[in-house]
Design a protein around this motif. Structure first.
Motif, PDB file in Angstrom:
ATOM      1  N   ALA A 109     -15.327   0.180 -12.054  1.00  0.00           N
ATOM      2  CA  ALA A 109     -16.312   1.854 -12.170  1.00  0.00           C
ATOM      3  C   ALA A 109     -15.080   2.448 -11.514  1.00  0.00           C
ATOM      4  O   ALA A 109     -14.485   2.455 -10.142  1.00  0.00           O
ATOM      5  CB  ALA A 109     -17.558   1.807 -11.126  1.00  0.00           C
ATOM      6  N   GLY A 110     -15.383   3.537 -11.987  1.00  0.00           N
ATOM      7  CA  GLY A 110     -14.718   4.881 -11.427  1.00  0.00           C
ATOM      8  C   GLY A 110     -12.591   4.680 -12.026  1.00  0.00           C
ATOM      9  O   GLY A 110     -11.715   4.964 -10.822  1.00  0.00           O
ATOM     10  N   GLY A 111     -12.761   3.690 -12.366  1.00  0.00           N
ATOM     11  CA  GLY A 111     -11.061   3.619 -12.464  1.00  0.00           C
ATOM     12  C   GLY A 111     -10.162   3.180 -11.288  1.00  0.00           C
ATOM     13  O   GLY A 111      -9.030   2.997 -11.376  1.00  0.00           O
ATOM     14  N   ARG A 112      -9.828   1.691 -10.662  1.00  0.00           N
ATOM     15  CA  ARG A 112     -10.437   1.104  -9.219  1.00  0.00           C
ATOM     16  C   ARG A 112      -9.238  -0.146  -9.996  1.00  0.00           C
ATOM     17  O   ARG A 112      -8.973   0.391 -11.048  1.00  0.00           O
ATOM     18  CB  ARG A 112     -11.091  -0.004  -9.142  1.00  0.00           C
ATOM     19  N   ASP A 113      -8.399   0.158  -9.122  1.00  0.00           N
ATOM     20  CA  ASP A 113      -7.175  -0.228  -9.195  1.00  0.00           C
ATOM     21  C   ASP A 113      -7.412  -2.291  -9.988  1.00  0.00           C
ATOM     22  O   ASP A 113      -8.467  -3.051  -9.187  1.00  0.00           O
ATOM     23  CB  ASP A 113      -5.716  -0.597  -8.591  1.00  0.00           C
ATOM     24  N   TYR A 114      -6.852  -2.650 -10.322  1.00  0.00           N
ATOM     25  CA  TYR A 114      -7.007  -4.016 -10.973  1.00  0.00           C
ATOM     26  C   TYR A 114      -6.797  -4.909  -9.985  1.00  0.00           C
ATOM     27  O   TYR A 114      -7.239  -6.478 -10.117  1.00  0.00           O
ATOM     28  CB  TYR A 114      -6.730  -4.581 -12.500  1.00  0.00           C
ATOM     29  N   HIS A 115      -6.057  -4.784  -9.118  1.00  0.00           N
ATOM     30  CA  HIS A 115      -5.519  -5.732  -8.595  1.00  0.00           C
ATOM     31  C   HIS A 115      -6.600  -6.392  -7.011  1.00  0.00           C
ATOM     32  O   HIS A 115      -7.286  -7.468  -6.871  1.00  0.00           O
ATOM     33  CB  HIS A 115      -4.535  -5.811  -7.058  1.00  0.00           C
ATOM     34  N   LEU A 116      -7.765  -5.609  -7.089  1.00  0.00           N
ATOM     35  CA  LEU A 116      -8.732  -5.724  -6.649  1.00  0.00           C
ATOM     36  C   LEU A 116      -9.461  -6.882  -6.599  1.00  0.00           C
ATOM     37  O   LEU A 116     -10.273  -7.654  -5.503  1.00  0.00           O
ATOM     38  CB  LEU A 116     -10.497  -4.427  -7.228  1.00  0.00           C
ATOM     39  N   GLN A 164      -2.768  -0.544 -16.794  1.00  0.00           N
ATOM     40  CA  GLN A 164      -1.582   0.439 -15.432  1.00  0.00           C
ATOM     41  C   GLN A 164      -0.099  -1.069 -15.548  1.00  0.00           C
ATOM     42  O   GLN A 164       1.191  -0.302 -15.056  1.00  0.00           O
ATOM     43  CB  GLN A 164      -1.816  -0.734 -14.307  1.00  0.00           C
ATOM     44  N   LEU A 165       0.285  -1.975 -16.452  1.00  0.00           N
ATOM     45  CA  LEU A 165       1.398  -2.020 -16.995  1.00  0.00           C
ATOM     46  C   LEU A 165       1.485  -1.195 -17.733  1.00  0.00           C
ATOM     47  O   LEU A 165       2.884  -2.366 -18.309  1.00  0.00           O
ATOM     48  CB  LEU A 165       1.042  -3.725 -16.975  1.00  0.00           C
TER      49      LEU A 165
END
Length: 482
Positions: A170-177, A51-52
């Motif tokens: 899981a499912g490619g969620r945003d790492y910000h979670l 993502q970065l």
């Protein structure tokens, strides 16, 4: 030479018990959260890199930033806790870590993210200060129980971190979670700390600024050099300069600590068998922890169709290893107290490192089979949790309350250095013994890694057993009345 103030290892005047079951639960929660967040970030590194748009080497700084900041925080905040109050400094640490988590949750800038991770390193003193506070403010049996449950919380935190990583990934969620979970976790810990009472004991003297700076530079040099060795090359000038320079600074730091009136760390603690022996045991246990765990993770994620071995798991499949680690940690919480009462806590430490040794040697023989690997992880978690808790019980009971923060902080620093060196050793084994065209470690590299980790805990068994025979854990009385 300046005459430095020293304290007798006899506990200070007794007071009424200040903290009970609620505080014990809060401290155990803090033990859980520190490993939850440390381990939970690891599975997020590939997503952060994607993502970065970071390389593998660059994204590793997300982990390294917290490691380095945490080592410095352990050294400085442990001394501040003895001077100004353990609960107060714990609140400061959690607030700084919370600020870092908030910063990480809202930024997409790499530099700001690294600053956020460094701020989250302020949580590292939770590896020492809750145990010190329990020792200061609880009956001996309650303090021992709390220290044990804190370490059980560490093990469950490792399991929780694996689960957290799997769920966020899981499912490619945003790492910000992950960072939002960290915000909620740290905020809850900060609020819960309101239900814990402060230690009445204070050390005398001042903060040793020169000692803090030298220790920070030395630790950063050694830890940064060992963590970057696999990517920069062990023979590279940068790595050699960091490691050799860091060790040199640490030698200077030791000299300074012997000369100043109010040292950052009273090295006289290491001249006492009651503190030196358990700290050595902690180092030898820690040497194998991340080395072995990283070997298990790497082996399980290796594609057997390409390398000829491994399970082909994805990083999110790491939740499978959470189950035996959690079971082992909880079993340790149930067993250590009665075992310590029966054979002493040095004896319990000896039993625990025997468990670690059995687990490592089993992994050396049967790491290519799923069931023995899972059983070995459970036995390892049992021994690891009991060994670290028993060692800290011994250290906490062998120093006056005004030194408990520094003593347990020193134990945690040694733990961090042991982790780093163990991971470095495994990295060297993998890099120097490859197969499949140099892409993968040879199967023998895994066997060697587990054998070396087992050899370390075997040596730790000898130290712990000698301490048991000589009555090392017959430490000073508790500062609180029964």
């Amino acid at each position: 030479m300046a005459t430095k103030s020293t304290s007798s290892p006899i506990a200070q005047s007794p007071t009424a018990e200040l903290n009970g079951n609620v505080a014990s639960g809060v401290m155990s929660y803090l033990g859980f959260t520190v490993l939850l967040l440390q381990v939970g970030i690891v599975p997020q590194l590939p997503a952060i890199g994607r993502q970065l748009h970071l390389s593998v080497g660059d994204v590793s700084w997300v982990l390294t930033a917290e490691l380095l900041a945490g080592a410095v925080a352990l050294a400085v905040f442990s001394r501040l806790a003895d001077l100004f109050g353990k609960r107060r400094i714990m609140a400061v640490c959690l607030a700084v870590a919370l600020a870092g988590a908030l910063l990480g949750a809202v930024t997409k800038d790499v530099t700001v993210l690294l600053i956020a991770r460094a701020l989250m390193g302020a949580q590292a003193p939770m590896l020492a200060l809750p145990e010190a506070l329990a020792s200061d403010t609880m009956r001996p049996d309650k303090a021992r129980f709390t220290i044990t449950t804190i370490h059980a919380g560490n093990s469950v935190g490792v399991a929780g971190g694996l689960l957290l990583g799997a769920l966020v990934g899981a499912g490619g969620r945003d790492y910000h979670l992950y960072f939002w979970v960290a915000v909620a976790t740290l905020a809850l810990g900060l609020l819960a700390l309101l239900m814990v009472r402060e230690s009445p004991y204070r050390a005398t003297g001042r903060i040793d600024v020169s000692g803090a700076v030298l220790l920070a530079i030395g630790l950063v040099g050694v830890l940064l050099g060992t963590s970057k060795g696999p990517t920069w090359g062990w023979a590279s000038p940068q790595v050699l300069l960091l490691i050799i320079g860091g060790l040199g600074v640490l030698v200077v730091w030791v000299t300074v600590q012997h000369r100043v009136a109010s040292p950052l760390v009273d090295l006289a603690l290491l001249r006492r068998t009651a503190t030196r022996t358990p700290i050595i045991v902690v180092f030898l246990i820690a040497f194998g922890i991340y080395g072995a765990i990283s070997a298990v993770a790497r082996f399980s994620q290796t594609n057997p169709a390409v390398a000829g071995y491994g399970f082909g798991y994805t990083p999110t499949d790491g939740w499978l290893f959470a189950v035996p680690v959690a079971i082992g940690g909880l079993a340790a919480a149930a067993l250590l107290q009665p075992l310590g009462k029966r054979i002493g806590f040095a004896g319990a430490a000896a039993v625990s490192v025997v468990c670690c040794t059995i687990a490592y040697f089993t992994l050396a023989i049967a790491h290519s089979t799923f069931e023995p690997m899972m059983l070995s992880l459970a036995i390892y978690a049992l021994g690891n949790t009991m060994g670290l808790a028993a060692s800290q019980v011994i250290v906490a009971r062998s120093v006056p309350p005004s030194q408990s923060g520094v003593a347990l902080g020193l134990t945690a620093i040694v733990y961090a250095v042991g982790n780093s060196l163990g991971t470095t050793a495994v990295g060297v084994f993998f890099a120097s013994n490859t197969a499949a065209g140099g892409t993968f470690p040879a199967p023998s590299a895994y066997t060697l890694s587990f054998v070396v980790c087992g050899a370390c805990t075997l040596v730790a068994t000898l130290f712990a057993w000698q301490a048991h025979r000589t009555g090392t854990d017959a430490a000073a009385p508790s500062p609180v009345k029964q």
